[in-house]
Design a protein around this motif. Structure first.
Motif, PDB file in Angstrom:
ATOM      1  N   MET A   1       0.833  -1.198   0.000  1.00 55.57           N
ATOM      2  CA  MET A   1       0.000   0.000   0.000  1.00 55.57           C
ATOM      3  C   MET A   1       0.869   1.249   0.000  1.00 55.57           C
ATOM      4  SD  MET A   1      -3.067  -1.191  -0.080  1.00 55.57           S
ATOM      5  CE  MET A   1      -4.070   0.239   0.292  1.00 55.57           C
ATOM      6  N   PHE A   2       0.287   2.335  -0.500  1.00 55.74           N
ATOM      7  CA  PHE A   2       0.974   3.620  -0.563  1.00 55.74           C
ATOM      8  C   PHE A   2       0.036   4.700  -0.030  1.00 55.74           C
ATOM      9  CE2 PHE A   2       2.508   0.805  -3.872  1.00 55.74           C
ATOM     10  CZ  PHE A   2       3.876   0.858  -3.697  1.00 55.74           C
ATOM     11  N   THR A   3       0.598   5.881   0.218  1.00 58.01           N
ATOM     12  CA  THR A   3      -0.192   6.965   0.800  1.00 58.01           C
ATOM     13  C   THR A   3      -0.465   8.098  -0.177  1.00 58.01           C
ATOM     14  OG1 THR A   3       1.702   8.262   1.572  1.00 58.01           O
ATOM     15  CG2 THR A   3       0.921   6.484   3.012  1.00 58.01           C
ATOM     16  N   GLY A   4       0.187   8.080  -1.338  1.00 59.29           N
ATOM     17  CA  GLY A   4       0.003   9.171  -2.289  1.00 59.29           C
ATOM     18  C   GLY A   4       0.829  10.398  -1.971  1.00 59.29           C
ATOM     19  N   ILE A   5       1.734  10.298  -0.993  1.00 58.14           N
ATOM     20  CA  ILE A   5       2.644  11.394  -0.689  1.00 58.14           C
ATOM     21  C   ILE A   5       3.969  11.103  -1.403  1.00 58.14           C
ATOM     22  CG2 ILE A   5       3.824  12.700   1.103  1.00 58.14           C
ATOM     23  CD1 ILE A   5       0.770  13.008   1.036  1.00 58.14           C
ATOM     24  N   VAL A   6       4.182  11.776  -2.515  1.00 56.96           N
ATOM     25  CA  VAL A   6       5.379  11.535  -3.316  1.00 56.96           C
ATOM     26  C   VAL A   6       6.616  11.884  -2.494  1.00 56.96           C
ATOM     27  CG1 VAL A   6       6.649  12.278  -5.375  1.00 56.96           C
ATOM     28  CG2 VAL A   6       4.166  11.892  -5.493  1.00 56.96           C
ATOM     29  N   GLN A   7       7.589  10.972  -2.488  1.00 53.31           N
ATOM     30  CA  GLN A   7       8.778  11.161  -1.662  1.00 53.31           C
ATOM     31  C   GLN A   7       9.937  11.796  -2.411  1.00 53.31           C
ATOM     32  OE1 GLN A   7       9.080   7.067  -0.421  1.00 53.31           O
ATOM     33  NE2 GLN A   7       7.958   7.438   1.480  1.00 53.31           N
ATOM     34  N   GLY A   8       9.788  11.949  -3.702  1.00 53.94           N
ATOM     35  CA  GLY A   8      10.848  12.595  -4.465  1.00 53.94           C
ATOM     36  C   GLY A   8      10.751  12.298  -5.941  1.00 53.94           C
ATOM     37  N   ILE A   9      11.750  12.776  -6.663  1.00 59.30           N
ATOM     38  CA  ILE A   9      11.827  12.586  -8.110  1.00 59.30           C
ATOM     39  C   ILE A   9      13.059  11.744  -8.421  1.00 59.30           C
ATOM     40  CG2 ILE A   9      12.109  13.754 -10.331  1.00 59.30           C
ATOM     41  CD1 ILE A   9      10.736  16.191  -9.082  1.00 59.30           C
ATOM     42  N   ALA A  10      12.862  10.699  -9.211  1.00 55.05           N
ATOM     43  CA  ALA A  10      13.948   9.821  -9.635  1.00 55.05           C
ATOM     44  C   ALA A  10      14.109   9.932 -11.149  1.00 55.05           C
ATOM     45  CB  ALA A  10      13.662   8.383  -9.224  1.00 55.05           C
ATOM     46  N   THR A  11      15.227   9.420 -11.655  1.00 52.81           N
ATOM     47  CA  THR A  11      15.545   9.549 -13.078  1.00 52.81           C
ATOM     48  C   THR A  11      15.780   8.179 -13.705  1.00 52.81           C
ATOM     49  OG1 THR A  11      16.601  11.687 -12.661  1.00 52.81           O
ATOM     50  CG2 THR A  11      17.112  10.604 -14.750  1.00 52.81           C
ATOM     51  N   VAL A  12      15.136   7.942 -14.838  1.00 56.95           N
ATOM     52  CA  VAL A  12      15.346   6.706 -15.584  1.00 56.95           C
ATOM     53  C   VAL A  12      16.743   6.759 -16.203  1.00 56.95           C
ATOM     54  CG1 VAL A  12      14.571   5.249 -17.485  1.00 56.95           C
ATOM     55  CG2 VAL A  12      12.888   6.452 -16.064  1.00 56.95           C
ATOM     56  N   GLU A  13      17.580   5.828 -15.797  1.00 58.69           N
ATOM     57  CA  GLU A  13      18.966   5.811 -16.271  1.00 58.69           C
ATOM     58  C   GLU A  13      19.156   4.889 -17.467  1.00 58.69           C
ATOM     59  OE1 GLU A  13      22.643   4.269 -13.932  1.00 58.69           O
ATOM     60  OE2 GLU A  13      22.375   6.381 -13.391  1.00 58.69           O
ATOM     61  N   LEU A  14      18.354   3.818 -17.514  1.00 54.92           N
ATOM     62  CA  LEU A  14      18.519   2.836 -18.586  1.00 54.92           C
ATOM     63  C   LEU A  14      17.240   2.033 -18.744  1.00 54.92           C
ATOM     64  CD1 LEU A  14      20.574   1.427 -20.551  1.00 54.92           C
ATOM     65  CD2 LEU A  14      21.070  -0.157 -18.678  1.00 54.92           C
TER      66      LEU A  14
END
Length: 204
Positions: free
Chosen positions: A1-14
């Protein structure tokens, strides 16, 4: 389960594409992966994915063709930025609303208005999902728990504060883009239960 509070931004590397399967290698901000183990669940743009490998600040995820078809993950490319949230733990504060990480549909951005210190984004969902949209109701967009503003048929909007823009990828969303949608589970249960009892929601 998740809360919908985004914890940050990540980057697709490959991205590694194979028949029926795509592997995403995603780089996360420093300090955000403490305690993550293989088999853990992480929401990427609201989609629950399972960690298959890890190295330094990078995690590996596999996505099947059905996941790519039903979500916007199939549109990601090297360098794409995504919202992420690690799975909630018992005792965590629920700052948004409970999410499963199972995407119901995608929606197209139909408008963006950004006066000073405000941002209003408008979206259009497929007709089958319009019945779950209510003013002041909950909805998850790319994994972020948000409150619906106005609703008109299949279209709705949300109002974002500067902190939401800072902490998510919404600062880059433009008209015509597609986003992942997870409707509120409680709303869906109530609407479907009433429909089975013969109380259909009138057309908007």
């Amino acid at each position: 389960m998740f809360t919908g509070i985004v914890q940050g931004i990540a980057t697709v590397e490959l991205l590694i594409a194979r028949p029926g399967l795509t592997t995403f290698v995603i780089r996360f901000p420093g300090g955000s992966l403490e305690g993550v183990a293989i088999g853990a669940s992480v929401a990427i743009n609201g989609t629950c994915l399972t960690v298959t490998a890890q190295e330094d600040h990078r995690l590996w995820f596999d996505a099947m063709q059905e996941t790519l078809r039903l979500t916007t993950l199939g549109q990601l490319a090297q360098g794409s930025q995504v919202n992420f949230e690690r799975a909630a733990r018992i005792g965590d504060e629920i700052g948004g609303h409970l999410l499963s990480g199972h995407i119901h549909c995608t929606a197209r951005v139909t408008g963006r208005e950004q006066p000073e210190n405000n941002c209003t984004l408008s979206f259009e969902v497929p007709e089958d999902w319009q019945k779950y949209l209510f003013p002041k109701g909950y909805i998850a967009i790319n994994g972020a728990s948000l409150t619906i503003g106005n609703v008109e048929s299949c279209r709705f909007n949300v109002h974002l504060i500067p902190e939401t823009l800072r902490a998510t990828t919404f600062s880059d969303i433009q008209e015509g883009d597609l986003v992942n949608i997870e409707v509120d589970s409680q709303t869906q249960t109530i609407v479907d239960t009433l429909a089975r009892m013969g109380y259909e929601r009138p057309p908007a």
